[in-house]
Design a protein around this motif. Structure first.
Motif, short mmCIF file in Angstrom:
data_model
loop_
_atom_site.label_atom_id
_atom_site.label_comp_id
_atom_site.label_asym_id
_atom_site.label_seq_id
_atom_site.Cartn_x
_atom_site.Cartn_y
_atom_site.Cartn_z
N LYS A 1 33.42 -9.08 42.77
CA LYS A 1 32.99 -8.37 41.56
C LYS A 1 32.52 -9.35 40.49
O LYS A 1 31.42 -9.22 39.94
CB LYS A 1 34.15 -7.53 41.04
N TYR A 2 33.34 -10.35 40.18
CA TYR A 2 33.01 -11.24 39.07
C TYR A 2 31.88 -12.20 39.42
O TYR A 2 31.12 -12.62 38.54
CB TYR A 2 34.25 -11.99 38.60
N ALA A 3 31.75 -12.54 40.71
CA ALA A 3 30.61 -13.38 41.12
C ALA A 3 29.30 -12.62 40.90
O ALA A 3 28.34 -13.16 40.34
CB ALA A 3 30.76 -13.78 42.58
N MET A 4 29.27 -11.35 41.32
CA MET A 4 28.05 -10.56 41.16
C MET A 4 27.76 -10.30 39.68
O MET A 4 26.60 -10.33 39.25
CB MET A 4 28.18 -9.24 41.92
N ILE B 1 23.08 -16.51 50.39
CA ILE B 1 23.61 -15.38 49.63
C ILE B 1 23.43 -15.62 48.13
O ILE B 1 23.00 -14.75 47.37
CB ILE B 1 25.10 -15.14 49.97
N VAL B 2 23.76 -16.86 47.71
CA VAL B 2 23.63 -17.21 46.29
C VAL B 2 22.17 -17.15 45.86
O VAL B 2 21.83 -16.63 44.79
CB VAL B 2 24.22 -18.61 46.03
N ALA C 1 16.89 -24.02 38.10
CA ALA C 1 17.89 -25.07 37.88
C ALA C 1 19.13 -24.82 38.72
O ALA C 1 19.69 -25.75 39.33
CB ALA C 1 18.25 -25.16 36.40
N LEU C 2 19.58 -23.58 38.77
CA LEU C 2 20.74 -23.24 39.59
C LEU C 2 20.44 -23.41 41.07
O LEU C 2 21.28 -23.88 41.84
CB LEU C 2 21.18 -21.81 39.29
N VAL C 3 19.23 -23.02 41.49
CA VAL C 3 18.83 -23.21 42.89
C VAL C 3 18.86 -24.69 43.26
O VAL C 3 19.42 -25.08 44.29
CB VAL C 3 17.42 -22.63 43.14
#
Length: 859
Positions: free
Chosen positions: A268-271, A731-732, A508-510
């Motif tokens: 939940k919190y990841a999404m 997934i990320v 940047a996150l990628v």
């Protein structure tokens, strides 16, 4: 009322220009609401399942753990005599002994695993009347002897099982071969567990290893007796024994739910975190939209001020437009979120976790949160443009549309951005110098936040530098059209900076995660090359231990020099300094030091496999002042207490078995009985010289009857590790795609509004000879350079974050830094195509403009 009418008129007059901003709000709200609906539905599904399967009152061993596979393959049990005690309690209608074990694997006659691939458990037990609460037999009958088994309908449908088919249940005491006598269907949704039922005697003997014992007792209350009262009566009948745990239906259901709670919360919190990133990117889109609309309406706003509108009224007018945008986008987003949740449920179903739309749960808080977030974020994003609109003077009515940038505020902004970026860079540098990962992680978090904010604030300054540099490489090749595209991108650096920043965040996150993932794989591969001496590694799925019959089969394979057992035992250690700690100790064969080469900082590792000896890691030894020759008292949780001499201290500068404490299996067997000894967590094998290929094939063949175990050579193991990290990253990346989509919408919106802003200019260029084709190319090139600008900033920033994060991983033994250049280059090139795609509609619309009408446009 005048402010309201003005806002409504402007909103609908520019509805086309607002559409993409509304889509950004819609997507962000949909992600939030979809996540909440999806996780609430999962909670509802499990709540119904646990409530339906729990008896009015349940008695189980005090030591029993919910939803955990027992280390020795046998669940904790209680004697059948407990049933007689319970039946004496007031209010008991019926008491039944039940057997349930999750330490099983079920395969069909072709050795195909019948268990779920989604991580749901495979369970075996006996059929009792309590099962009728949640299941009903739809065909055949319950098992009546050791040659019969009943299976749940979901598993039967998934694997085309029918009555008469043979199933083999693999348990710690041996294999149970039986034919399907019946099929039972769930009355509630089964999220994906595979369940088989045996007759009671077989379940006791084969699953628990002893007749006359059960894992728990299910108690049904007499009519009118509450669960709470029955629990008190049962506890009294058991003479207040502390050996048992007595739970009401609600308490048992809550205990089961708690075992799932951490998994659901992480999901939940990841999404929601990724939804937050999408909201952040959406803010740039909304800021750009309103900034450009305000600039284009400068003369209109000036006229309003000239005829008496106050600054506050103009400000409120723009904010009301933002409220309308937020309301429309949020309402659509809530509806889309429900659709997204249903889509996620279908996706999980394809992966093996069944969720029914009948359990779809939409709490009143979900649309409320979605609407509140959408409106608040939209209004906050529009606040600065609204203030800017309020500052337009009446004299602006005499000027052309658009206002000159405030040079002073630009320099102040640049200064603040440079300070923030420098502070973030210093924090990232401090991360690389940290001696402890816990300390470094604080610097890393601070560095990421400050550099991100710094790059956003300094965006206009960077746009002037980076776009010019990119133009030399990309745009100048296209001659005058390329130069025009460059000047258009540089015309408003603040707008270009904000548009590029939206794309920068996602990329940047990628880049950061790509660097971390690649470094983890490279480090682990390097460590395996240096440390692992075994030719083959044998293991099951996550949390799955190796049953004795499979371990025995491995030892019969020809061409093997040795097989190493590896077991993990829980223990309480009392150290020489008087401290006590709960630790896991590793019991292995003396061949293990050759299978995994471990450096020692004191003593010899081979001596740790001597009688009543052990090793400890150097971090543990330093913390508790342990030296070679000291004695540690080890109280095995599954056995007796031993006093073991520390014969070696191993280096913890490794990723494999970091902090492990070793002792010989024969030492452990002196203090832990055979029936309580844990099964192998993993096993290692060494082939005879020159027989590696034959031994590999022989090991696989020996485990043919046990399909859940994998035999891997070192190359297989490395590839498996790479695939697992790759799947996680994919997934990320999929979740980050939403933020990138919103960023692309921002580029589209910026270009579309820019085309409107330059309508007259475009008409004049067309009049002096610029062709439609050249015009479209100019807009496409402008889009490409803005996208590449955002990509360059994002990838550079992300690689900086990833490099700093890898330095923390190095403190945990992952010392190899690897920049995934193919991924970085692919993302950068793909950004150019993103820019081309974003420019399709704006370029097409610009090319269709009527030249005379464009020239005649006011402003």
């Amino acid at each position: 009322m005048t402010v309201w009418k003005t806002s409504m008129r402007n909103f609908f007059a520019h509805k086309g220009r607002m559409a993409l901003s509304a889509v950004a709000v819609l997507l962000s709200v949909a992600f939030v609401c979809g996540t909440l609906v999806f996780t609430d539905t999962m909670n509802t599904t499990f709540d119904k399942l646990f409530a339906a399967t729990s008896a009015d009152v349940t008695v189980s061993p005090k030591s029993a753990k919910v939803a955990e596979t027992p280390e020795n393959g046998k669940p904790d049990s209680l004697p059948a005599s407990v049933i007689a005690q319970v039946e004496k309690a007031d209010g008991v209608k019926k008491a039944e002994g039940a057997v349930v074990s999750m330490a099983v694997t079920v395969v069909d006659s072709h050795n195909k695993n019948m268990g779920s691939e989604s991580g749901a458990p495979t369970m075996a037990g006996n059929w009792t009347q309590n099962e009728l609460r949640s299941m009903e037999i739809t065909s055949g009958h319950a098992p009546r002897g050791p040659t019969e088994v009943m299976v749940d309908a979901d598993t039967a449908d998934k694997h085309d099982l029918k009555i008469g088919d043979e199933l083999r249940t693999i348990a710690v005491t041996g294999d149970i071969r039986a034919h399907i006598s019946g099929i039972a269907a769930f009355k509630v949704t089964n999220p994906g567990a595979a369940i088989v039922y045996l007759d009671t005697a077989t379940a006791q003997q084969k699953l628990l290893g002893s007749p006359g014992v059960f894992t728990h007792v299910s108690i049904t209350a007499e009519p009118g007796v509450s669960d709470t009262q029955l629990k008190q009566n049962v506890a009294t009948a058991l003479d207040g024994s502390t050996a048992y745990k007595v739970q009401t239906q609600k308490e048992a259901a809550e205990a089961n739910k708690d075992s799932m709670g951490s998994f659901l919360d992480v999901m939940k919190y990841a999404m929601l975190g990724f939804a937050g990133i999408a909201f952040l990117v959406g803010i740039f889109l909304i800021v750009n939209t309103f900034s450009m609309l305000v600039a284009q309406r400068t003369r209109e706003i000036g006229l309003m001020r000239a005829i008496g509108s106050s600054r506050k009224q103009v400000n409120r007018s723009v904010l009301l437009e933002a409220v309308l945008l937020g309301i429309v986008g949020s309402i659509l987003g809530v509806g889309a979120g429900v659709g997204l949740a249903v889509g996620l449920m279908k996706l999980m179903g394809a992966m093996g976790m069944e969720l029914s739309t009948e359990d779809l749960t939409i709490a009143w808080t979900t649309p409320a949160i979605g609407l509140a977030l959408g409106i608040i974020v939209t209004v906050l994003a529009a606040y600065i443009p609204a203030r800017r609109a309020g500052k337009v003077s009446p004299m602006a009515a005499l000027r052309d549309a658009g206002t000159p940038a405030d040079a002073k505020s630009g320099w102040i902004r640049a200064g603040i951005g440079l300070v923030l970026t420098a502070a973030g860079g210093a924090a990232l540098w401090a991360t690389t110098q940290a001696d402890k990962a816990s300390d470094g992680s604080l610097f890393l978090g601070l560095g990421v936040v400050l550099t991100l904010i710094g790059f956003i604030v300094i965006g206009p300054l960077l746009a002037g530098v980076v776009v010019r540099a990119l133009s030399v490489v990309v745009l100048r090749l296209f001659g005058p059209v390329g130069r025009l595209a460059e000047r258009n991108a540089l015309r408003n650096p603040r707008r270009t900076g904000a548009t590029g920043a939206a794309l920068m965040i996602g990329l940047a996150l990628v880049a950061c995660l790509s660097v971390v993932g690649s470094s983890m794989v490279a480090s682990a591969t390097d460590e395996l090359d240096k440390s692992v001496g075994a030719d083959f590694i044998v293991q099951g799925g996550p949390g799955q231990l190796i049953v004795p019959q499979a371990a025995k089969a491995l030892k019969t394979a020809p061409g093997i020099e040795h097989i190493t057992n590896y077991k993990v035992l829980g223990a309480k250690l009392t150290n020489p300094d008087g401290s006590t700690t709960d630790e896991d100790v590793t019991a292995a064969d003396p061949t293990y030091p050759s299978d995994l080469r471990r450096e020692t900082v004191a003593g010899e590792l081979s001596a740790a496999y001597g009688r009543n000896a052990m090793s400890v890691g150097d971090d543990y030894a330093t913390k508790h002042g342990i030296k070679v020759g000291d004695t540690v008292t080890v109280a095995f949780k599954a056995g007796d207490t031993a006093k073991l001499k520390v014969a070696a201290i191993t280096s913890d500068d490794t990723t494999v078995d970091q902090g492990a404490m070793y002792l010989n299996i024969t030492t452990a067997e002196q203090y832990v009985s055979a029936d309580k000894m844990p099964q192998n967590m993993i096993m290692f094998a060494k082939a005879q010289e020159g027989k590696e290929t034959e031994a590999y094939a022989a090991l696989k063949d020996s485990l043919h009857a046990y399909p859940t175990y994998k035999v891997q050579n070192q190359a297989d193991f490395k590839q498996d590790l790479k695939d697992q990290i790759g799947q996680l990253l994919n997934i990320v990346y999929g979740l980050l795609a939403l933020a990138i989509i919103v960023a692309v919408l921002g580029v589209v919106n910026t270009l579309a509004l820019s085309v409107v802003e330059r309508t007259r200019e475009i008409g004049l260029m067309r009049a002096i000879g610029l062709s439609r084709r050249q015009l479209r190319r100019m807009i496409r090139l402008e889009s490409v350079v803005i996208a590449l600008f955002g990509a360059l900033l994002g990838l550079g920033l992300g690689m900086g974050w990833g490099t700093s994060a890898q330095k923390l991983l190095a403190l945990e033994g992952l010392g190899v830094l690897e920049i995934p250049w193919p991924t970085i280059i692919t993302v950068f090139v793909a950004s150019a195509f993103v820019g081309l795609f974003a420019a399709l509609v704006p370029a097409f619309r610009a090319g269709r403009m009527n030249v005379l009408n464009a020239i005649a446009t006011d402003g």
